[in-house]
Design an enzyme around this catalytic site. Structure first.
Site, PDB file in Angstrom:
ATOM      1  N   GLY A   1     -44.730 -46.266 -14.518  1.00 33.97           N
ATOM      2  CA  GLY A   1     -44.856 -45.688 -15.735  1.00 33.97           C
ATOM      3  C   GLY A   1     -44.109 -46.695 -16.609  1.00 33.97           C
TER       4      GLY A   1
ATOM      5  N   LYS B   1     -50.588 -36.413 -11.909  1.00 31.85           N
ATOM      6  CA  LYS B   1     -48.999 -36.074 -12.201  1.00 31.85           C
ATOM      7  C   LYS B   1     -49.243 -34.454 -12.893  1.00 31.85           C
ATOM      8  CE  LYS B   1     -47.078 -40.504 -12.371  1.00 31.85           C
ATOM      9  NZ  LYS B   1     -45.977 -41.334 -12.757  1.00 31.85           N
TER      10      LYS B   1
ATOM     11  N   GLU C   1     -44.329 -48.130  -3.991  1.00 31.01           N
ATOM     12  CA  GLU C   1     -44.334 -47.977  -5.443  1.00 31.01           C
ATOM     13  C   GLU C   1     -42.853 -48.504  -5.882  1.00 31.01           C
ATOM     14  OE1 GLU C   1     -47.276 -45.225  -7.080  1.00 31.01           O
ATOM     15  OE2 GLU C   1     -45.750 -43.927  -6.431  1.00 31.01           O
TER      16      GLU C   1
ATOM     17  N   ASN D   1     -53.305 -40.565  -9.538  1.00 31.80           N
ATOM     18  CA  ASN D   1     -52.316 -39.473  -9.639  1.00 31.80           C
ATOM     19  C   ASN D   1     -51.970 -38.801 -10.677  1.00 31.80           C
ATOM     20  OD1 ASN D   1     -49.895 -37.735  -9.310  1.00 31.80           O
ATOM     21  ND2 ASN D   1     -48.547 -39.346  -8.893  1.00 31.80           N
TER      22      ASN D   1
ATOM     23  N   GLU E   1     -40.959 -39.445  -7.851  1.00 31.83           N
ATOM     24  CA  GLU E   1     -40.633 -38.164  -9.083  1.00 31.83           C
ATOM     25  C   GLU E   1     -40.134 -37.313  -8.416  1.00 31.83           C
ATOM     26  OE1 GLU E   1     -44.044 -38.456 -11.245  1.00 31.83           O
ATOM     27  OE2 GLU E   1     -43.428 -40.471 -12.005  1.00 31.83           O
TER      28      GLU E   1
ATOM     29  N   HIS F   1     -43.414 -38.613  -3.148  1.00 31.97           N
ATOM     30  CA  HIS F   1     -43.342 -39.522  -4.673  1.00 31.97           C
ATOM     31  C   HIS F   1     -42.154 -39.603  -4.961  1.00 31.97           C
ATOM     32  CE1 HIS F   1     -44.173 -40.768  -8.800  1.00 31.97           C
ATOM     33  NE2 HIS F   1     -45.229 -41.285  -8.289  1.00 31.97           N
TER      34      HIS F   1
ATOM     35  N   SER G   1     -47.761 -49.271 -12.604  1.00 29.79           N
ATOM     36  CA  SER G   1     -48.180 -49.757 -13.634  1.00 29.79           C
ATOM     37  C   SER G   1     -49.547 -50.643 -13.518  1.00 29.79           C
ATOM     38  CB  SER G   1     -46.979 -50.492 -14.697  1.00 29.79           C
ATOM     39  OG  SER G   1     -46.080 -49.952 -15.110  1.00 29.79           O
TER      40      SER G   1
END
Ligand code: PEP
Length: 249
Positions: A169, A11, A163, A9, A95, A93, A209
């Site tokens: 991240g 992003k 996730e 991904n 985010e 996702h 990660s």
């Protein structure tokens, strides 16, 4: 047998110059490797499909709208994504759940829109750090699974990405025991809802990660069928060893 899947991904990273990473990545892969997918930003989808034509790299989008067309300025429909040549789309996702306040119901509709356009939906779920500390992880996962994954999910039309939000991240990852617990739980819920055949066919990815130096251990978990990788998918030199570790698992 579920085919392993390494999904990257990107992003909101990369312009046309980044497409050279796809060419480099293709050069690392051989036919026995795990299925490999890159999800670049929407403006790169068509060019990414052209660049990877004839290679073993599939292309996917990072989001789609739940409607097929209409007055939704700035949005992209699933059929537009399919029209670029892409075959997957990530929905839900964390985010987007966070910054765009997407609900389980929105994500369920997006997954259905993806299916209607012939795309495979990668439905993301995962607990926050607070949920994990309060020992609510499995309740959160159960709620997201039943709320975000539509009836009719199969091994062909759906992939689930677990996730943990606190691992995305951050360089932090759950212990192997925690990864196994959640993936085994998801598998059991999928079998209970969709039956033995489809419940066992839907692939489960771990995300958060994943790096070249921790991938091999994560892939020892029986119900981890691959990874959704953010930062380490941007460079072919980082993503290739993750794909190789998955292929060898
Ligand atoms: C992600 O964004 O889905 C992700 C897992 O990111 P990272 O690998 O950078 O933690």
């Amino acid at each position: 047998m579920r085919r392993k899947l390494a999904a990257g991904n990107w992003k909101m990273n990369g312009t046309a110059a980044a497409l050279s990473e796809l060419v480099e990545l293709a050069g690392h892969l051989d036919p026995n490797d795990a299925e490999t997918l890159i999800c670049p930003p929407a403006p790169l989808l068509y060019r990414a499909c052209e660049k990877t034509r004839g290679t073993s790299i599939a292309i996917g989008a990072q989001d789609c709208h739940m409607q097929t067309e209409g007055a939704f300025t700035g949005d992209v429909s699933a059929s537009m994504i399919a029209d670029t040549g892409a075959s997957y789309v990530i929905v839900g996702h964390s985010e987007r759940r966070d910054a765009h306040e997407e609900t389980n119901g929105d994500i369920r509709k997006k997954a259905r829109a993806a299916w209607a356009a012939g795309l495979t939906a990668i439905v993301c779920i995962g607990e926050s750090g607070d949920d994990r500390e309060a020992d609510n992880t499995l309740d959160i996962i159960a709620g997201q699974l039943s709320g975000s994954v539509p009836d009719g999910a199969t091994g062909d039309n759906t992939v689930i990405a677990y996730e943990p939000i606190w691992a995305i991240g951050t360089g932090k990852i759950p212990t192997l025991a925690q990864i196994i617990e959640v993936h085994d739980f998801i598998r059991a819920r999928l079998i209970a809802r969709f039956g033995d055949v489809e419940g066992n066919a839907i692939r489960l990815l771990y995300g958060g990660s994943v790096k070249p130096d921790n991938a091999a251990e994560i892939f020892t978990a029986e119900n981890v069928d691959g990874a959704l990788v953010g930062g380490a998918s941007l460079k072919a030199s980082d993503f290739a060893p993750i794909i190789k570790a998955l292929s060898a698992s």
